[in-house]
Every structure is written in structure tokens, then in C-alpha cells.
Scaffold this active site. Structure first.
Site, PDB file in Angstrom:
ATOM      1  N   GLU A 241       0.877  -1.176   0.000  1.00  0.00           N
ATOM      2  CA  GLU A 241       0.000   0.000   0.000  1.00  0.00           C
ATOM      3  C   GLU A 241       0.906   1.214   0.000  1.00  0.00           C
ATOM      4  O   GLU A 241       1.589   1.461   1.000  1.00  0.00           O
ATOM      5  CB  GLU A 241      -0.889   0.021   1.241  1.00  0.00           C
ATOM      6  CG  GLU A 241      -1.983  -1.027   1.272  1.00  0.00           C
ATOM      7  CD  GLU A 241      -3.096  -0.770   0.284  1.00  0.00           C
ATOM      8  OE1 GLU A 241      -3.016   0.212  -0.473  1.00  0.00           O
ATOM      9  OE2 GLU A 241      -4.038  -1.576   0.263  1.00  0.00           O
ATOM     10  N   CYS A 275      -2.568   9.015   3.036  1.00  0.00           N
ATOM     11  CA  CYS A 275      -2.329   8.511   1.674  1.00  0.00           C
ATOM     12  C   CYS A 275      -3.481   8.920   0.762  1.00  0.00           C
ATOM     13  O   CYS A 275      -3.287   9.132  -0.428  1.00  0.00           O
ATOM     14  CB  CYS A 275      -2.142   7.010   1.694  1.00  0.00           C
ATOM     15  SG  CYS A 275      -3.460   6.137   2.540  1.00  0.00           S
TER      16      CYS A 275
END
Ligand code: NAD
Length: 508
Positions: A241, A275
Site C-alpha cells: 500500500e 495517503c
């Protein structure tokens, strides 16, 4: 560059250590060991023994222990928040949000693991003489390597999911924010969960990859590439990720009240260090001026600084690391030099002791600026005026990232049509930021440089920590299968007969 997770060779008996600082005031708050590759291997050996016993427990027993972890976390909520805020700097309400997420995740997988990991019956279209199903086995020992922006969520999302699937876990939290994970590690140990932590810098993370069966990494693109290469050499699976550069597309019919508040929240939550922060705004021409003016008014009302205990009186904390502050500064300077206008903020807060950068709005932004190309991870809102929705989507897709994204319009049908054209792991119509990860039932993750595809959430989130095992059982136990040796004309005719039967001319 001042590193706030400094490696120090200590005197005397102790091995090397690193220091942890509070980013809001730059005071040292801890000094922890840098665990060696040998210590990492020793932890892995212990965990492999424990894992066998853990995997043999019923789903109910495993769920009970996860619920015990939840109870301990919730009973000690204020302490966990204290620790989290001291090492990361975010407002307490946002730290509480991390607890909410992890508490919900525990319930979700504790309730659903037995269903999601039940054998999957498969009906075979050709081999009618066999019955088949897929079994999901834990991979064994999972390594979790995590970043600093969500010290609780980004360590324990993977830790809990991997454990719910029957694995033991070796966790290496970020060297900037290891204390929340260590606190949770104490609770996990009291709850009888198969978890150990090692602390240190990149080298300790690298040793974790050597020691485990599967690695779950969350962090930057550059480290993600190293992790993927390392795991690839060892032929170990790596779940990645990575970074994001999420676009927000604002159409001319958007509800201006909602979209302005949404833009401020989704761009500035956790001081933009998420993010899935919105990092690019594409706004249709007719409402561009009004949108920018409203953002200016809204941003001026936000409070930044160090929270007074019990007051919930800030919206924005500091950057968590000195390097992050430098990146934000460089990107704003690059944009300014290339012609962007700073219409709010635009500098460090020298009046505060910590790593604070003002929430900032940039206009007259062009695609060649770093702030439009690289991940910013800071409180910066760069706004681009577009002619229409087509241009917005085209420019949104001109990015090497593809994590999340959003479209804002009162016409939700149109929003959905546009959503499907955006190259990202998720798209939200009329919301952003929290909606994808909180929708635990749908897959979450990125494409392009943002990762290897959606993996968190739903049944697949749990199965990502399992190896699939196909089991086939012969139904009739005949003495002999017709295709077995010896070959003869009868076998050859039989095979041809089956080919003709199944695929004869004109057949599908
Ligand atoms: P980072 O890549 O610098 O560090 C992440 C972790 O990797 C740390 O624990 C670090 O010690 C470890 N590490 C460093 N070198 C290593 C190596 N060679 N081998 C193994 N481990 C190593 O990332 P960061 O600065 O801590 O985190 C910020 C980044 O994380 C941002 O890019 C952000 O977008 C990304 N992120 C992504 C998601 C997502 O879900 N896609 C979520 C949060 C953060």
C-alpha cells in the site's frame, strides 16, 4: 537534515538505539533499541511455535481474544490517545478516530472470519466425476511494516486481519511513531495474541522480510519498490500500500457549501498526511472563483497549534517528521517559482516550536509543478481551473498514482459515469477521504504506483493473508479412469468423442 529518529551508538552494554521526538515541540520522548537481524530471527522462531497453536483454535476462541484486545484498548483509550498524539502530533479527535476504526475492524473480522474463510464449494464444468472446494489456510508468519502517519490504524489493520486469518505477526512500526504500537503490543500480549514487535530503522524492516512468510508493507513508493524487490528475490508474497495523489473533481453544479467543507477536510485532515488526502483539485470554470474564495474564508478559520488538554481546540497539528516539512516547503517553493499564486498560507510557522506548516491554497497551478506530480503529504490545496468534466478526468488520470479520488456534483448519475472513468482504486461521489476505508465491506487499495491493487476490506482482505488450497475428491472411485494407460484405439476414440461432443462445429 535534522533527523528526528536519530541512530545513536550507545555506550556500554546496550546495543544501538534510536530516539523518538514529539513533533509538536521537538522534545525527545523515548529511546528504543534498533533490533538486529538476529533478534528479528529469534522473534520469528518464537512466533512460529505460537502460530501452530493459534491456528488450531476455533474461530470463536480467536474472536474472543481479539475482543479482549479491543476491550483493553477501549479501557485505556485516553492513554493510547496520549501516546499517539505525543509521537504523531495530530488532534486528539483524529487519534480517537484511529481507535474507532480499529475497534470496528476487530468486530468486523471477529464476526465474519468463519464465514469468509469457510471452504468454498466449486462446481466443476468439465470434471463431473470430482467434487471440489477451496480451503483457506493461514500463510504462517506475517511481517507487517508500517509508516508514521496513522500509528495505530496502519499497523493494526494488517496485524488484526492477519491474526484473524490464523497467522502470527511480527510487526515493525515506523521509527518515528513506534510507541502506540508498543502500547498495543502490551494489550495484545495480555489478550494472548500471537504478536511480537521489533523496533528500528530500514535495516530492521529488511530483516523482517527475511524472517517471515508474507510481508504486508504500507509506506512510500521508493521503499515499497525496495520491499518488492527484496521479497521478489526470496519469492515471498508482498502486499503493498503506497503513496497517493488523489484528485477531487468539482463540477459546476456541485453543492458549494458541501464541497468547500469537504475539500478543506479531505485536503487537511491529519495536516494532509494521509495517503488518500485530496492533493489535486480540478474545478469547472463557472464556479472556480467562488470555490477559491470560499476555501480562503474557510481556511482562515482553522486553528493550528498544540491542543489544550480537554479543549479540542485545534484542527491542524504539525508535520510529523522534519523530512516531511522539507518536502512540503520545497514543493510550495517550486510552485511559486513556476508561477503559482499563494492565496493562503505558504510558509513554516516559526512562531511555534514544532514542525508546523501553514495550511496553504495555491492557484494558477500547472501540471509541470512538483506539487501536481509528486505526493505532497502536507496541508497544501493546489487548485486547477478546467473547461469541463472531460478535461478534469483527463488531467486527473495524468498521474503515476491511482489510490482514491472523488467527483462532486448534484447529478449523481453523471458523477457515477465520470467515476468509472477515473483511474484509481476507489472513487467517491460527493465525499472523499474517509469513505473508502470506512466502507470495510468493499476492497480498498491503489493501482499504478499506489500499490498492487485493492486488498483491504471484505472477504478478500482476510484471504490476502491465506494460501488457497484446492481440494478435489473423486466421487465414484471407479477401478480405472478411461484416459489412463494403456493407450489404445478405444482411448483415442473416447478422447475424440469428448472433443466433438463438447466443441462440435457451431458449438459455443
Ligand atoms: P517509508 O517508506 O519511509 O517507511 C515505511 C516503513 O518502512 C518504516 O517502518 C521504515 O522503517 C520501513 N523501511 C524503510 N526502509 C526499509 C527497507 N529497506 N526494508 C524494509 N522496511 C523498510 O514511509 P513513511 O514515510 O513512514 O510513510 C509515508 C508514506 O506511506 C507515504 O508515501 C504515504 O502515502 C504512504 N501510505 C500509504 C497508505 C496506503 O494505504 N496506500 C497509507 C498510509 C501511508
Amino acid at each position: 537534515m535534522l533527523s528526528e529518529a536519530i541512530r545513536t551508538e550507545s555506550q556500554g552494554q546496550r546495543g544501538p538505539t534510536f530516539e523518538v521526538f514529539n513533533p509538536a515541540n521537538r522534545q525527545k520522548i523515548a529511546e528504543l533499541p534498533i533490533h538486529s537481524p538476529q533478534e528479528v530471527q529469534e522473534a520469528a522462531t518464537r512466533l512460529r511455535l505460537v502460530q501452530k497453536e493459534w491456528a488450531s483454535l476455533s474461530f470463536k476462541e480467536r474472536a474472543n481474544r481479539l475482543y479482549k484486545l479491543r476491550r483493553l484498548m477501549l479501557d485505556n483509550r485516553e492513554k493510547v490517545i496520549d501516546v499517539l498524539v505525543s509521537e504523531n502530533g495530530k488532534p486528539r479527535v483524529e487519534a480517537a478516530g484511529e481507535i474507532l476504526y480499529i475497534a470496528d475492524l476487530i468486530g468486523y473480522y471477529a464476526k465474519n472470519a468463519s464465514k469468509f474463510l469457510a471452504d468454498q464449494k466449486v462446481s466443476l464444468h468439465l470434471l463431473k466425476t470430482k467434487r471440489a472446494y477451496v480451503a483457506f489456510h493461514p500463510v504462517g508468519l506475517v511481517g507487517v511494516i508500517s509508516p508514521w502517519n496513522y500509528p495505530l490504524i496502519l499497523s493494526f489493520d494488517d496485524v488484526i486481519t492477519a491474526m484473524a486469518a490464523g497467522n502470527a505477526v511480527l510487526l515493525k512500526p515506523s521509527e518515528f511513531t513506534p510507541l502506540t504500537a508498543l502500547k498495543m503490543g502490551e494489550f495484545a500480549s495480555q489478550a494472548g495474541l500471537p504478536l511480537e514487535l521489533v523496533t528500528g530503522l530500514g535495516q530492521t524492516g529488511s530483516a523482517v522480510i527475511d524472517a517471515v512468510d508474507l510481508i504486508a508493507f504500507t509506506g512510500s513508493v521508493s521503499t515499497g519498490r525496495k520491499v518488492a524487490e527484496h521479497a521478489g528475490r526470496l519469492l515471498k508474497p508482498a502486499l503493498l500500500e503506497l503513496g497517493g495523489k488523489d484528485p477531487m473533481i468539482v463540477l459546476k453544479d456541485a453543492d458549494l457549501d458541501r464541497v468547500t467543507d469537504g475539500a478543506l477536510y479531505a485536503g487537511l485532515f491529519n495536516a494532509g498526511q494521509t495517503c488518500i488526502s485530496v492533493e489535486r483539485f480540478y474545478v469547472e470554470e463557472p464556479i472556480y472563483n467562488e470555490f477559491v474564495a470560499r476555501l480562503q474564508t474557510g481556511i482562515a478559520k482553522l486553528r493550528q497549534g498544540i491542543e489544550t488538554a480537554g479543549e479540542a481546540n485545534i484542527e491542524l497539528g504539525p508535520m510529523t517528521t522534519p523530512r516531511q516539512l522539507e518536502i512540503v516547503e520545497q514543493q510550495v517553493e517550486d510552485a511559486r517559482a513556476k508561477g503559482a499564486k499563494v492565496v493562503a498560507g505558504g510558509k513554516r510557522r516559526d512562531d511555534l516550536p514544532g514542525l508546523f506548516y501553514e495550511p496553504t491554497i495555491l492557484t494558477d497551478v500547472t501540471d509541470d509543478m512538483l506539487v501536481m506530480q509528486e505526493e505532497t503529504f502536507g496541508p497544501i490545496l493546489p487548485i486547477i481551473k478546467v473547461k469541463d468534466a472531460e478535461e478534469a478526468v483527463r488531467r486527473a488520470n495524468q498521474s503515476r498514482f491511482g489510490l482514491s479520488s472523488s467527483v462532486w456534483t448534484k447529478d449523481t448519475s453523471k458523477g457515477e459515469v465520470l467515476a468509472r472513468k477515473i483511474e484509481a482504486g476507489s472513487t467517491v461521489v460527493n465525499d472523499a477521504l474517509l469513505a473508502p476505508p470506512l466502507a470495510m465491506e468493499v476492497p480498498f487499495g491503489g493501482i499504478k504506483d499506489s500499490g498492487l491493487g485493492a486488498r483491504h476490506g471484505g472477504p478478500d482482505g482476510l484471504r490476502a493473508f491465506c494460501r488457497k488450497h484446492s481440494i478435489l475428491v473423486d466421487r465414484f472411485q471407479l477401478k480405472h479412469e478411461i484416459v489412463w494407460y494403456p493407450y489404445n484405439k478405444q482411448v483415442a476414440r473416447g478422447v475424440n468423442f469428448v472433443i466433438d461432443l463438447l466443441f462440435k462445429r457451431g458449438g459455443k
